[in-house]
Design a protein around this motif. Structure first.
Motif, PDB file in Angstrom:
ATOM      1  N   LEU A   1       0.835  -1.200   0.000  1.00 19.52           N
ATOM      2  CA  LEU A   1       0.000   0.000   0.000  1.00 19.52           C
ATOM      3  C   LEU A   1       0.870   1.250   0.000  1.00 19.52           C
ATOM      4  N   ILE A   2       0.560   2.192  -0.877  1.00 18.86           N
ATOM      5  CA  ILE A   2       1.271   3.465  -0.977  1.00 18.86           C
ATOM      6  C   ILE A   2       0.273   4.607  -0.823  1.00 18.86           C
ATOM      7  N   SER A   3       0.572   5.541   0.077  1.00 17.38           N
ATOM      8  CA  SER A   3      -0.233   6.748   0.199  1.00 17.38           C
ATOM      9  C   SER A   3       0.243   7.741  -0.857  1.00 17.38           C
ATOM     10  N   LYS A   4      -0.649   8.092  -1.776  1.00 18.84           N
ATOM     11  CA  LYS A   4      -0.248   8.965  -2.883  1.00 18.84           C
ATOM     12  C   LYS A   4       0.115  10.371  -2.418  1.00 18.84           C
ATOM     13  N   ARG A   5      -0.404  10.800  -1.257  1.00 16.33           N
ATOM     14  CA  ARG A   5      -0.096  12.137  -0.755  1.00 16.33           C
ATOM     15  C   ARG A   5       1.066  12.142   0.237  1.00 16.33           C
ATOM     16  N   GLN A   6       1.392  10.988   0.791  1.00 16.33           N
ATOM     17  CA  GLN A   6       2.417  10.949   1.835  1.00 16.33           C
ATOM     18  C   GLN A   6       3.625  10.096   1.476  1.00 16.33           C
ATOM     19  N   ILE A   7       3.674   9.534   0.282  1.00 14.14           N
ATOM     20  CA  ILE A   7       4.802   8.673  -0.062  1.00 14.14           C
ATOM     21  C   ILE A   7       6.114   9.456  -0.115  1.00 14.14           C
ATOM     22  N   VAL A   8       6.042  10.773  -0.371  1.00 10.50           N
ATOM     23  CA  VAL A   8       7.275  11.563  -0.335  1.00 10.50           C
ATOM     24  C   VAL A   8       7.885  11.527   1.075  1.00 10.50           C
ATOM     25  N   HIS A   9       7.072  11.214   2.073  1.00  8.86           N
ATOM     26  CA  HIS A   9       7.543  11.044   3.450  1.00  8.86           C
ATOM     27  C   HIS A   9       7.724   9.568   3.803  1.00  8.86           C
ATOM     28  N   GLY A  10       7.704   8.695   2.794  1.00  4.22           N
ATOM     29  CA  GLY A  10       7.929   7.282   3.070  1.00  4.22           C
ATOM     30  C   GLY A  10       6.718   6.532   3.558  1.00  4.22           C
ATOM     31  N   ALA A  11       5.506   6.989   3.229  1.00  7.92           N
ATOM     32  CA  ALA A  11       4.291   6.330   3.712  1.00  7.92           C
ATOM     33  C   ALA A  11       3.910   5.179   2.795  1.00  7.92           C
TER      34      ALA A  11
ATOM     35  N   GLY B   1      -9.455  -7.101   4.221  1.00  9.24           N
ATOM     36  CA  GLY B   1     -10.844  -6.697   4.002  1.00  9.24           C
ATOM     37  C   GLY B   1     -11.146  -5.276   4.412  1.00  9.24           C
ATOM     38  N   ALA B   2     -10.160  -4.529   4.897  1.00 10.19           N
ATOM     39  CA  ALA B   2     -10.363  -3.114   5.202  1.00 10.19           C
ATOM     40  C   ALA B   2     -10.480  -2.332   3.893  1.00 10.19           C
ATOM     41  N   VAL B   3     -10.731  -1.025   3.992  1.00  6.71           N
ATOM     42  CA  VAL B   3     -10.927  -0.229   2.782  1.00  6.71           C
ATOM     43  C   VAL B   3     -10.042   1.011   2.788  1.00  6.71           C
ATOM     44  N   VAL B   4      -9.734   1.489   1.571  1.00  4.98           N
ATOM     45  CA  VAL B   4      -8.989   2.729   1.373  1.00  4.98           C
ATOM     46  C   VAL B   4      -9.635   3.505   0.243  1.00  4.98           C
ATOM     47  N   SER B   5      -9.351   4.804   0.212  1.00  2.95           N
ATOM     48  CA  SER B   5      -9.863   5.643  -0.875  1.00  2.95           C
ATOM     49  C   SER B   5      -8.920   5.555  -2.059  1.00  2.95           C
ATOM     50  N   ASN B   6      -9.259   6.274  -3.144  1.00  2.00           N
ATOM     51  CA  ASN B   6      -8.392   6.273  -4.320  1.00  2.00           C
ATOM     52  C   ASN B   6      -7.155   7.144  -4.138  1.00  2.00           C
ATOM     53  N   GLU B   7      -6.929   7.641  -2.915  1.00  6.03           N
ATOM     54  CA  GLU B   7      -5.681   8.345  -2.627  1.00  6.03           C
ATOM     55  C   GLU B   7      -4.580   7.370  -2.204  1.00  6.03           C
ATOM     56  N   TYR B   8      -4.876   6.085  -2.327  1.00  9.20           N
ATOM     57  CA  TYR B   8      -3.885   5.051  -2.053  1.00  9.20           C
ATOM     58  C   TYR B   8      -3.702   4.196  -3.298  1.00  9.20           C
TER      59      TYR B   8
END
Length: 429
Positions: free
Chosen positions: A292-302, A312-319
């Motif tokens: 999983l990569i956070s599209k807004r926080q990957i510059v910080h290594g997220a 089975g959890a959920v994420v938005s399209n920002e991941y």
């Protein structure tokens, strides 16, 4: 009801409250070069004794600026710097000066022991923050706040024994932190050796010399060394694919929303909401083992791997949710994310005018070349790094246990719930 032999007072009643001073930076040559006196700034305060400082000042600074020397045993409190800094403490071990953001408390040593006062302040740091938040726009504290700060004092011999007991725990925690720092360096060296890449900045608290960017951001030009023997230079798009498992939200059904912590801190549960409470309707299921990569926080290594308990959890399209065709083990990819090269490619695959508003473009990132070993070698690297990482995590967990045990002991000792035993010669008023 106060314990027998204890009394309530304030800092102003047991010492002189004075302010520090800051020399002019324009006089750097005269005031700082070749200095011999410790000059304490807020970042030098570690809620413990002050042993060293980043800077020393000269006799000229003392003669020609607001700086003054304070004696060993002076208790220091940070007054400015926001909620992360106000209330930091220290005790001078030698004569030294402090800057204007610090209050210096010269105690009446017949009433108060410096180390006892230090532990008391550390125990009640939340009170400083309540002062700062209650009446001022900027979260700072004033000299009046310091003067009126309440403190409970047992007799001086008991203060000293209490301080000794708590300092023993501090020494144990410090030794474990030193061990953790050593093991972390070893971990970074092992990571570099197995991946054949320099490691990324370890955390958001890393070095400050980072081109003006936060420590967790690695913007430099990605430079991939030659592939080691037996490894293959490929773009990740050959073996990785972004997957989407759309969720049809039901208003009354509960959903687990996950987030990814910065600095490769892992995937964790953020909150549980009903479908009607989720503000972003476009959601996707994640499965255990997804990368999983956070599209807004990957510059910080997220980035990180979804653990089994969040299947089975959920994420938005920002991941971005990535899977492999089986030729790249996603646990190996997770360790690869600890490299500087990985972090730099993520930065260069993100667009935006400000580092906190950059958006990661998955398709762009998947085109970057990486050196990938055969799958059996990946699995062996994962095994070696898993073992080393567990050692680091065990030490970190032990430090947290020691902190919790010390906090519980401090709560008992500084309220008189538990009393230290004094020799007969020290029990007289």
């Amino acid at each position: 009801m106060l314990p027998d032999g204890w009394r309530e007072t304030t800092l102003a009643q047991i010492g002189k409250i004075k302010s520090g001073g800051t020399p002019e930076r324009a006089q750097h040559e005269r005031f700082f070069v070749g200095g011999r006196w410790p000059w304490v700034k807020t970042m030098d305060l570690t809620n413990d004794v002050v042993v060293t400082t980043d800077e020393l000042i000269t006799d000229a600074a003392l003669a020609e600026s607001p700086c003054r020397l304070f004696p060993a045993g002076t208790v220091l409190v940070a007054m400015y710097g926001g909620f992360k800094q106000i209330g930091r403490t220290g005790v001078l071990t030698v004569e030294g000066a402090v800057n204007q953001a610090i209050s210096a408390i010269e105690l009446d040593r017949e009433q108060a022991d410096p180390m006892y006062v230090l532990h008391w302040l550390n125990r009640h740091v939340g009170l400083w923050r309540s002062y700062a938040a209650s009446s001022r726009k900027d979260p700072n504290i004033t000299r009046d706040d310091v003067c009126s700060f309440p403190i409970m004092l047992p007799r001086l011999p008991e203060q000293r024994r209490l301080a000794e007991a708590l300092s023993t725990w501090d020494d144990a925690i410090k030794r474990m932190k030193d061990l953790l720092a050593n093991r972390t360096l070893q971990w970074q060296a092992l990571l570099a050796m197995t991946l054949h890449l320099p490691p990324a900045n370890p955390s958001a608290d890393g070095g400050t010399d980072n081109g003006g960017y936060p420590a967790s951001v690695q913007p430099g030009i990605p430079t991939l060394p030659p592939a080691p023997e037996g490894w293959t230079r490929i773009s990740l798009s050959r073996h990785l694919v972004e997957v989407r498992r759309p969720v049809s939200l039901s208003p009354n059904e509960a959903y687990r929303l996950v987030t990814v912590k910065r600095s490769r801190g892992g995937v964790e549960l953020r909150e549980i909401l009903s479908g009607s409470e989720i503000k972003t309707p476009t959601q996707f299921f994640v499965r255990a083992g997804d990368f999983l990569i956070s599209k807004r926080q990957i510059v910080h290594g997220a980035c990180g791997i979804v653990p089994a308990e969040l299947d089975g959890a959920v994420v938005s399209n920002e991941y971005a949710v990535l899977n492999s065709d089986g030729q790249i083990d996603l646990r190996f990819l997770r360790y690869l994310s600890e490299s500087r090269y990985f972090q730099q490619t993520c930065f260069h695959s993100s667009i935006g005018v400000h580092v906190e508003k950059m958006i990661f473009k998955t398709e762009r990132w998947l085109k970057w070349p990486f050196n990938i070993p055969p799958l059996p070698v990946q699995l062996r690297i994962v095994e070696v790094l898993d073992t080393a990482r567990r050692e680091v995590e065990l030490i970190a967990a032990q430090i947290e246990r020691l902190k919790q045990e010390k906090a519980a002991l401090m709560a008992d000792l500084l309220t008189g719930k538990r009393r230290v035993r004094l020799p007969a010669a020290e029990t007289t008023p």
